[in-house]
Design a protein around this motif. Sequence first.
Motif, short mmCIF file in Angstrom:
data_model
loop_
_atom_site.label_atom_id
_atom_site.label_comp_id
_atom_site.label_asym_id
_atom_site.label_seq_id
_atom_site.Cartn_x
_atom_site.Cartn_y
_atom_site.Cartn_z
N ARG A 64 33.41 35.51 43.33
CA ARG A 64 33.61 35.78 44.76
C ARG A 64 32.34 35.40 45.53
O ARG A 64 31.26 35.33 44.96
N PRO A 65 32.46 35.20 46.85
CA PRO A 65 31.31 34.73 47.63
C PRO A 65 30.09 35.63 47.57
O PRO A 65 28.96 35.17 47.72
N SER A 66 30.31 36.93 47.34
CA SER A 66 29.19 37.87 47.37
C SER A 66 28.36 37.86 46.09
O SER A 66 27.28 38.44 46.05
N PHE A 67 28.87 37.21 45.04
CA PHE A 67 28.19 37.32 43.76
C PHE A 67 27.11 36.28 43.61
O PHE A 67 27.19 35.21 44.19
N TYR A 68 26.08 36.60 42.79
CA TYR A 68 24.92 35.72 42.73
C TYR A 68 24.63 35.18 41.33
O TYR A 68 23.63 34.49 41.15
N GLY A 69 25.47 35.42 40.34
CA GLY A 69 24.98 35.20 39.00
C GLY A 69 25.65 34.23 38.08
O GLY A 69 25.01 33.69 37.22
N ILE A 70 26.96 33.97 38.15
CA ILE A 70 27.61 33.28 37.05
C ILE A 70 27.36 31.78 37.10
O ILE A 70 27.77 31.08 38.02
N THR A 71 26.63 31.31 36.12
CA THR A 71 26.33 29.89 35.94
C THR A 71 26.46 29.60 34.45
O THR A 71 26.72 30.49 33.64
N SER A 83 24.09 29.05 32.59
CA SER A 83 22.95 29.70 31.93
C SER A 83 23.07 31.22 31.88
O SER A 83 22.30 31.88 31.19
N THR A 84 24.06 31.79 32.62
CA THR A 84 24.16 33.25 32.66
C THR A 84 25.55 33.79 32.35
O THR A 84 25.72 35.00 32.19
N LYS A 85 26.56 32.94 32.27
CA LYS A 85 27.94 33.44 32.21
C LYS A 85 28.22 34.26 30.95
O LYS A 85 29.12 35.10 30.95
N HIS A 86 27.45 34.06 29.88
CA HIS A 86 27.68 34.83 28.67
C HIS A 86 27.36 36.30 28.83
O HIS A 86 27.73 37.12 28.00
N TRP A 87 26.65 36.67 29.91
CA TRP A 87 26.33 38.08 30.15
C TRP A 87 27.44 38.81 30.89
O TRP A 87 27.40 40.03 30.98
N PHE A 88 28.42 38.09 31.43
CA PHE A 88 29.36 38.72 32.34
C PHE A 88 30.76 38.85 31.73
O PHE A 88 31.24 37.97 31.02
N VAL A 89 31.38 39.96 32.06
CA VAL A 89 32.70 40.30 31.53
C VAL A 89 33.75 39.31 32.03
O VAL A 89 33.74 38.90 33.19
N ASP A 90 34.66 38.97 31.14
CA ASP A 90 35.83 38.17 31.49
C ASP A 90 36.81 39.08 32.26
O ASP A 90 37.30 40.07 31.73
N ASP A 91 37.09 38.72 33.51
CA ASP A 91 37.93 39.58 34.35
C ASP A 91 39.39 39.59 33.93
O ASP A 91 40.14 40.50 34.31
N ILE A 92 39.83 38.62 33.16
CA ILE A 92 41.22 38.56 32.74
C ILE A 92 41.47 39.57 31.61
O ILE A 92 42.46 40.31 31.62
N ASP A 93 40.56 39.63 30.64
CA ASP A 93 40.71 40.58 29.54
C ASP A 93 40.33 41.99 29.94
O ASP A 93 40.72 42.96 29.29
N ASN A 94 39.55 42.11 31.00
CA ASN A 94 39.05 43.42 31.43
C ASN A 94 39.40 43.63 32.91
O ASN A 94 38.51 43.69 33.77
N PRO A 95 40.69 43.76 33.22
CA PRO A 95 41.11 43.80 34.63
C PRO A 95 40.91 45.18 35.26
O PRO A 95 40.64 46.18 34.57
N TYR A 96 41.02 45.22 36.56
CA TYR A 96 41.10 46.49 37.28
C TYR A 96 41.93 46.29 38.53
O TYR A 96 42.16 45.16 38.97
N GLU A 97 42.40 47.40 39.11
CA GLU A 97 43.22 47.35 40.31
C GLU A 97 42.36 47.61 41.55
O GLU A 97 41.32 48.27 41.47
N GLU A 98 42.81 47.11 42.69
CA GLU A 98 42.08 47.28 43.95
C GLU A 98 43.05 47.71 45.05
O GLU A 98 43.72 46.86 45.65
N THR A 99 43.15 49.01 45.28
CA THR A 99 43.90 49.46 46.45
C THR A 99 43.22 48.93 47.70
O THR A 99 43.87 48.49 48.66
N ARG A 100 41.88 48.99 47.72
CA ARG A 100 41.07 48.28 48.69
C ARG A 100 40.07 47.46 47.89
O ARG A 100 39.63 47.86 46.82
N PRO A 101 39.70 46.25 48.37
CA PRO A 101 38.88 45.33 47.55
C PRO A 101 37.57 45.97 47.11
O PRO A 101 36.89 46.65 47.89
#
Length: 565
Positions: free
Chosen positions: A75-82, A84-102
């Motif tokens: 998303r536009p607000s995020f500063y990290g996934i490249t 060189s860094t993507k291995h540190w971040f959770v896969d959003d598909i396997d680890n989903p969540y719901e958003e009543t509000r974003p």
Amino acid sequence: MDNKHVYDAIVVGTGVSGGWAAKELTEKGLKTLVLDRGPMVKHGDYPTAMKAPWELPYGDEPTRHDIERHPIHTRPSFYGITQSTKHWFVDDIDNPYEETRPFDWFRGYHVGGRSLMWGRQSYRLSPMDLEANGKEGVGVDWPIRYDDIAPWYDYVEHFIGVSGSIEHMPQLPDGDFLPPMELTCVEKDFRDKIAGKFGGRKLIIGRTANLSAPLKHDKSPQRAPCQYRNLCMRGCPFGAYFSSNSSTLPAAEKTGNMTMVTNAIVYELIYDNDKGKATGVRVLDAETGHQTEYFAKVIFMCASTFGSTHILLNSTSSRFPNGFGNDSGELGHNIMDHLFGSGARAMVDGYDDRYYSGRRPNGFYIPRYRNVGSDKSSFLRGYGYQGGASRQDWTRLVNTPLIGGDLKRAAQTPGPWSISMMGFGEMLPSHRNKVTLDRNRKDKYGLPVLNFDAAHEENELAIGKAIVDDALEMMSAAGYRDVRSFKVQANVGAGIHEMGTARMGRDPKTSVLNGWNQMHACKNVYVTDGSFMASSGCQNPSLTYMAMTARAASHAVEELKRGNI
């Protein structure tokens, strides 16, 4: 009960709080089981830390596949996934969540957690921060005051190493600092102009958990001073910034009292009705699905604000039908995060003969000045700014029609100076801002997912406007050119300072924890990640998590000795 699964203490999580809990409990003699839901990362196991730009695929940008697997982290607000860094971040598909509000929830599931990915800014809460709720009738009053935590700030800063300057500001208490990093010439210019034109506003170098000099102790021989590479997000093989991996976990391991189990997803606390206490945790192996129960006299929940809240909400029983320790009904409520993504930038003329040494992994800081002393604003609380000034590099030439020798010469010449700063504003606690458990949707492990329902309210919107107005005013008053504001689309969570879902307080009817981070309803369970926060201040909160964890661990050991838990 299998004796090989019995310990004195269990720590859930290995981030900034979990690492400190492990260190303190093991050093005080407790046989401690440390559980992390992700894989092992030993200090130095940072696969991209030493790679040159040309060794990274795709120009270090995320691929289409990366974006598809990480819709939250891109998303536009995020500063990290490249690359060189993507291995540190959770896969959003396997680890989903719901958003009543974003809601922007950024996660790293591995040993060390987000201590490997944090921004390292390390500030104390002040007396006014811990008194504000009580004075203003907002949320619940903190059950502690600054003097209760000040010695633990000293203790933590001394061990981890925080560089900074002594400033004697009541809204930003000084600490046990290593030498401050140096401001650039333009930052000094901005500092002086702010001081001359705006009374009560002060620009200082950021206080950061990067070693500007050797530590003041010999307990972390694996750590060396900062090399000024500014590649901290990749992990630092020099150990130059604080992480659990480079600091607290090696200290815990050295005691011989720590047992660590990785890929261990804690999904439930075990409660014994007859004993009136928690006896252990239930764990799911992330790789095999095998379930195991572990037992201990005391449990420290340090799985991150929403990690711990997920476990507590999922731990239901006849005693706790609405979630573990949730007699007050406040578990999952009062989500706070700092306002993020708004500020101003400008170009600065002059200083063409000046540069700086290295790539400083730190910026300047303008501490809160609103509602401090005699200043009274139309909103409650306040905000600070983080920013920096530097010279533009070769990337400014991407669309320049130069080739050959002309391009090489232009790329070797530093570009003009620019300056930018962004506000971090306080978010007030509100029962309306909450996270709940959605048992109708499951993640890849078959566990229910969280559903977020939080948004900035009237006071935060007023702060957000003031952040932009003041930034424009200060840069314009400094005489800088092409002054303009910016605003990144940032939901609650984008500041990555989530907190408050198991808040501490004096009254068990309105809070989950007491002033020692102990559950009101179950004295042998402590929660010391961001969940415990009763208000957010506007300062980066990780240093407070560490200090409060060390304090809680000391209390837990004393209570065990007295037979009270």
